[in-house]
Write a protein that holds these residues in place. Structure first.
Motif, PDB file in Angstrom:
ATOM      1  N   PRO A  53       0.787  -1.239   0.000  1.00  0.00           N
ATOM      2  CA  PRO A  53       0.000   0.000   0.000  1.00  0.00           C
ATOM      3  C   PRO A  53       0.816   1.285   0.000  1.00  0.00           C
ATOM      4  N   GLU A  54       1.832   1.394   0.872  1.00  0.00           N
ATOM      5  CA  GLU A  54       2.553   2.666   0.966  1.00  0.00           C
ATOM      6  C   GLU A  54       3.292   2.997  -0.330  1.00  0.00           C
ATOM      7  N   ASP A  55       3.997   2.013  -0.899  1.00  0.00           N
ATOM      8  CA  ASP A  55       4.732   2.266  -2.141  1.00  0.00           C
ATOM      9  C   ASP A  55       3.790   2.623  -3.280  1.00  0.00           C
ATOM     10  N   THR A  56       2.669   1.915  -3.365  1.00  0.00           N
ATOM     11  CA  THR A  56       1.724   2.183  -4.446  1.00  0.00           C
ATOM     12  C   THR A  56       1.139   3.582  -4.327  1.00  0.00           C
ATOM     13  N   LEU A  57       0.724   3.962  -3.134  1.00  0.00           N
ATOM     14  CA  LEU A  57       0.151   5.291  -2.948  1.00  0.00           C
ATOM     15  C   LEU A  57       1.161   6.377  -3.309  1.00  0.00           C
ATOM     16  N   THR A  58       2.408   6.186  -2.889  1.00  0.00           N
ATOM     17  CA  THR A  58       3.440   7.189  -3.148  1.00  0.00           C
ATOM     18  C   THR A  58       3.784   7.286  -4.626  1.00  0.00           C
ATOM     19  N   ASN A  59       3.872   6.135  -5.303  1.00  0.00           N
ATOM     20  CA  ASN A  59       4.355   6.113  -6.685  1.00  0.00           C
ATOM     21  C   ASN A  59       3.262   6.321  -7.728  1.00  0.00           C
ATOM     22  N   LYS A  60       2.014   6.104  -7.360  1.00  0.00           N
ATOM     23  CA  LYS A  60       0.933   6.181  -8.342  1.00  0.00           C
ATOM     24  C   LYS A  60       0.111   7.460  -8.232  1.00  0.00           C
ATOM     25  N   SER A  61       0.457   8.321  -7.304  1.00  0.00           N
ATOM     26  CA  SER A  61      -0.305   9.555  -7.108  1.00  0.00           C
ATOM     27  C   SER A  61       0.532  10.749  -7.527  1.00  0.00           C
ATOM     28  N   GLN A  62      -0.055  11.609  -8.364  1.00  0.00           N
ATOM     29  CA  GLN A  62       0.657  12.822  -8.755  1.00  0.00           C
ATOM     30  C   GLN A  62       0.768  13.781  -7.572  1.00  0.00           C
ATOM     31  N   ALA A  63      -0.281  13.851  -6.759  1.00  0.00           N
ATOM     32  CA  ALA A  63      -0.236  14.677  -5.555  1.00  0.00           C
ATOM     33  C   ALA A  63       0.566  13.963  -4.473  1.00  0.00           C
ATOM     34  N   GLU A  64       1.217  14.730  -3.627  1.00  0.00           N
ATOM     35  CA  GLU A  64       1.985  14.147  -2.527  1.00  0.00           C
ATOM     36  C   GLU A  64       1.042  13.456  -1.546  1.00  0.00           C
ATOM     37  N   ILE A  65       1.422  12.256  -1.136  1.00  0.00           N
ATOM     38  CA  ILE A  65       0.627  11.508  -0.174  1.00  0.00           C
ATOM     39  C   ILE A  65       1.046  11.908   1.238  1.00  0.00           C
ATOM     40  N   VAL A  66       0.066  12.230   2.066  1.00  0.00           N
ATOM     41  CA  VAL A  66       0.325  12.625   3.452  1.00  0.00           C
ATOM     42  C   VAL A  66      -0.189  11.514   4.365  1.00  0.00           C
ATOM     43  N   PHE A  67       0.750  10.739   4.902  1.00  0.00           N
ATOM     44  CA  PHE A  67       0.380   9.655   5.806  1.00  0.00           C
ATOM     45  C   PHE A  67       0.282  10.186   7.238  1.00  0.00           C
ATOM     46  N   PRO A  68      -0.694   9.725   8.006  1.00  0.00           N
ATOM     47  CA  PRO A  68      -0.740  10.101   9.422  1.00  0.00           C
ATOM     48  C   PRO A  68       0.370   9.394  10.187  1.00  0.00           C
ATOM     49  N   GLU A  69       0.714   9.935  11.341  1.00  0.00           N
ATOM     50  CA  GLU A  69       1.732   9.302  12.182  1.00  0.00           C
ATOM     51  C   GLU A  69       1.103   8.133  12.926  1.00  0.00           C
TER      52      GLU A  69
END
Length: 287
Positions: A53-69
């Motif tokens: 999930p984390e790699d896919t969200l980061t690499n497949k989204s043009q907008a920056e992904i903001v993960f909660p802590e």
């Protein structure tokens, strides 16, 4: 008057009709090709989300992904929830330029907690989850390199990660990996300031002429943890001490002034665990 049949005008009109028909048919054909490409891209991407999930969200989204802590155990809960979900592409709407599509996805079993301040072990917290199907729209755009990409996937973070910022996760012995208000409400009993000479709780809320202050926080269960306590006077931290509890039901916070008596003012103690605020004590007035 007898009208003459104009073959040239009729032929021109016929040719125009054929051209418009061909243009419309060609446009629909190209749009269908674009939709198939978007379908393939979305399918591969969302399948990847379930696997990594984390790699896919980061690499497949043009907008920056903001993960909660999230702590490790909260992330585990999020990953488990993602693994239990499934999705379906329910609609794709392509624009006429064939460079942007609105893709509607329906995700099954999206998590939320059935209580306001969840607390428990990982297994206990999973028992507190409830699930709903959620429909989401995503823009998929074609780049200058003729590659498709999601414009923004932060909605998936909101649905699958943000619910897990709420819980306090306990280990098998009942100690917290992190702290929330529910945990403190469960274990905190009271706190008292002690007389510097008699070592008993004071009867009022003031202490006179002292270079030693002691505040004791009481819990309703034995605690095993290392904490930090700040002594705060009129909003400023004036001293800090370490508080070690080893099966204790109290946190004894001792402070000694290094320059004579403590200055007059209103004092409180803030107790921290792993950098998180646990308790703010009642105030005592030093005069």
């Amino acid at each position: 008057m007898k009208k003459h049949f104009d073959l040239r005008k009729t032929a021109a009109a016929f040719m125009m009709t054929v051209m418009l028909f061909n243009m419309t048919g060609c446009s629909d054909y190209l749009k269908n090709i674009a939709i198939k490409k978007v379908t393939t891209y979305v399918t591969e991407s969302i399948n990847g989300f379930f696997e990594n999930p984390e790699d896919t969200l980061t690499n497949k989204s043009q907008a920056e992904i903001v993960f909660p802590e999230l702590i490790e155990q909260q992330t585990e809960l999020a990953h488990n929830a993602i693994g239990n979900s499934a999705y379906e592409i329910t609609n794709i709407k392509m624009n006429d330029k064939r460079n942007k599509a609105v893709v509607t996805l329906t995700f099954e079993k999206c998590p939320s907690f059935s209580v306001e301040d969840p607390i428990g072990t990982v297994d206990e917290l999973e028992d507190l989850l409830e699930y709903d199907d959620v429909e989401m729209d995503f823009n998929v755009i074609r780049t200058k390199d003729h590659e498709w990409v999601f414009e923004d996937l932060n909605e998936l973070v909101k649905v699958f990660y943000e619910p897990f910022t709420a819980p306090c996760v306990l280990d098998e012995d009942g100690n917290p990996y992190n702290i929330n208000q529910a945990y403190m409400s469960m274990i905190y009993v009271d706190d008292f300031w002690f007389d510097p000479l008699m070592n008993n709780p004071i009867s009022g809320s003031s202490i006179r002429n002292t270079d030693y202050l002691k505040c004791v926080v009481y819990f309703n269960r034995p605690m095993t943890m290392e904490c930090t306590a700040d002594l705060v006077c009129n909003g400023n931290v004036v001293a800090t001490t370490e508080v070690v509890m080893n099966g204790n039901v109290t946190a004894d916070c001792h402070f000694t002034s290094e320059s004579g008596n403590f200055a007059p003012g209103s004092y409180t103690v803030i107790l921290y665990y792993n950098g998180q605020e646990m308790v703010v004590s009642t105030a005592v007035t030093v005069s």
